[in-house]
Scaffold this motif. Structure first.
Motif, PDB file in Angstrom:
ATOM      1  N   GLU A  43       0.857  -1.159  -0.119  1.00 31.29           N
ATOM      2  CA  GLU A  43      -0.004   0.088  -0.041  1.00 31.29           C
ATOM      3  C   GLU A  43       0.860   1.349  -0.068  1.00 31.29           C
ATOM      4  OE1 GLU A  43      -3.890  -1.821   2.449  1.00 31.29           O
ATOM      5  OE2 GLU A  43      -2.697  -0.172   3.115  1.00 31.29           O
ATOM      6  N   ARG A  44       0.156   2.426  -0.347  1.00 30.26           N
ATOM      7  CA  ARG A  44       0.798   3.575  -0.461  1.00 30.26           C
ATOM      8  C   ARG A  44       1.136   4.019   0.918  1.00 30.26           C
ATOM      9  NH1 ARG A  44      -2.033   8.018  -3.731  1.00 30.26           N
ATOM     10  NH2 ARG A  44      -3.480   7.846  -1.805  1.00 30.26           N
ATOM     11  N   GLU A  45       2.324   4.445   1.324  1.00 26.94           N
ATOM     12  CA  GLU A  45       2.806   5.156   2.588  1.00 26.94           C
ATOM     13  C   GLU A  45       3.275   6.286   2.509  1.00 26.94           C
ATOM     14  OE1 GLU A  45       5.662   2.507   4.437  1.00 26.94           O
ATOM     15  OE2 GLU A  45       7.121   2.883   2.828  1.00 26.94           O
ATOM     16  N   PHE A  46       3.053   6.957   3.713  1.00 28.19           N
ATOM     17  CA  PHE A  46       3.467   8.341   3.933  1.00 28.19           C
ATOM     18  C   PHE A  46       5.030   8.341   4.086  1.00 28.19           C
ATOM     19  CE2 PHE A  46       3.847  12.416   5.787  1.00 28.19           C
ATOM     20  CZ  PHE A  46       4.740  12.607   6.878  1.00 28.19           C
ATOM     21  N   VAL A  47       5.864   9.152   3.652  1.00 28.21           N
ATOM     22  CA  VAL A  47       7.004   9.362   3.703  1.00 28.21           C
ATOM     23  C   VAL A  47       7.539  10.662   4.464  1.00 28.21           C
ATOM     24  CG1 VAL A  47       9.300   9.700   2.601  1.00 28.21           C
ATOM     25  CG2 VAL A  47       7.572   8.151   1.616  1.00 28.21           C
ATOM     26  N   ASP A  61       9.068   6.890  10.377  1.00 22.19           N
ATOM     27  CA  ASP A  61      10.075   6.509  11.147  1.00 22.19           C
ATOM     28  C   ASP A  61      11.236   5.730  10.249  1.00 22.19           C
ATOM     29  OD1 ASP A  61       8.292   5.521  14.090  1.00 22.19           O
ATOM     30  OD2 ASP A  61       9.075   7.603  13.431  1.00 22.19           O
ATOM     31  N   SER A  62      10.713   5.062   9.217  1.00 21.07           N
ATOM     32  CA  SER A  62      11.595   4.405   8.402  1.00 21.07           C
ATOM     33  C   SER A  62      12.759   5.244   7.336  1.00 21.07           C
ATOM     34  CB  SER A  62      10.813   3.668   7.433  1.00 21.07           C
ATOM     35  OG  SER A  62       9.856   4.515   6.412  1.00 21.07           O
ATOM     36  N   ARG A  66      17.524   9.815   7.215  1.00 20.26           N
ATOM     37  CA  ARG A  66      18.081   9.521   6.116  1.00 20.26           C
ATOM     38  C   ARG A  66      17.450  10.508   4.856  1.00 20.26           C
ATOM     39  NH1 ARG A  66      17.134   5.077   3.529  1.00 20.26           N
ATOM     40  NH2 ARG A  66      15.022   4.555   4.895  1.00 20.26           N
ATOM     41  N   PHE A  67      16.200  10.917   5.043  1.00 21.22           N
ATOM     42  CA  PHE A  67      15.664  11.807   3.800  1.00 21.22           C
ATOM     43  C   PHE A  67      15.364  13.241   4.697  1.00 21.22           C
ATOM     44  CE2 PHE A  67      13.423   8.410   1.494  1.00 21.22           C
ATOM     45  CZ  PHE A  67      14.445   7.490   1.526  1.00 21.22           C
ATOM     46  N   THR A  68      15.240  14.170   3.681  1.00 18.64           N
ATOM     47  CA  THR A  68      15.063  15.620   4.143  1.00 18.64           C
ATOM     48  C   THR A  68      14.167  16.233   3.190  1.00 18.64           C
ATOM     49  OG1 THR A  68      17.470  15.952   5.094  1.00 18.64           O
ATOM     50  CG2 THR A  68      16.138  17.685   4.609  1.00 18.64           C
ATOM     51  N   LEU A  85      20.579   5.202   0.988  1.00 15.06           N
ATOM     52  CA  LEU A  85      19.488   4.666   0.583  1.00 15.06           C
ATOM     53  C   LEU A  85      19.459   3.062   0.665  1.00 15.06           C
ATOM     54  CD1 LEU A  85      18.557   6.669  -2.784  1.00 15.06           C
ATOM     55  CD2 LEU A  85      16.854   6.060  -1.045  1.00 15.06           C
ATOM     56  N   LYS A  86      18.325   2.614   0.731  1.00 14.22           N
ATOM     57  CA  LYS A  86      18.152   0.982   1.042  1.00 14.22           C
ATOM     58  C   LYS A  86      17.327   0.411  -0.058  1.00 14.22           C
ATOM     59  CE  LYS A  86      18.294   1.794   6.220  1.00 14.22           C
ATOM     60  NZ  LYS A  86      17.768   1.579   7.402  1.00 14.22           N
TER      61      LYS A  86
END
Length: 118
Positions: A43-47, A61-62, A66-68, A85-86
């Protein structure tokens, strides 16, 4: 408002990418903005999200650390800088606009594919 996301591509694990989302319309600067992603079969998830002024940001949290997410209201553009990135970050990434700053996203751009190889 119309949104167009770009900047996706193929990157090795540990690498970086910067996504951009260009918006049309003069109301962009008044909208909160968000990035979402959808991995194959999931499913689509919030980033991440950012307030209209850029003064507040929110992250899943994921991706925290790492992301900005950032924005340039003069350029009608919101960015997502992705570092370290993973493979599990592989997904189609979408930008979206939240006119009422209520976490209700009413305008969506087309996605841009990010593939992270191991």
């Amino acid at each position: 408002v119309q949104l167009q996301a770009f900047g996706g591509g193929l990157v090795q694990a540990g690498g970086s990418l910067r996504l951009s989302c260009a918006a049309s319309g003069r109301t962009f600067s008044s909208y909160a903005m968000g990035w979402f992603r959808q991995a194959p079969g999931k499913e689509r998830e919030f980033v991440a999200a950012i307030s209209w002024s850029g003064g507040s940001t929110y992250y899943a949290d994921s991706v925290k650390g790492r992301f900005t997410i950032s924005r340039d209201n003069a350029k009608n553009t919101v960015y997502l800088q992705m570092n370290s990135l993973k493979p599990e970050d592989t997904a189609v990434y979408y930008c979206a606009a939240d006119p009422g700053a209520t976490m209700t996203y009413k305008h969506w751009g087309q996605g841009t594919l990010v593939t992270v190889s191991s």
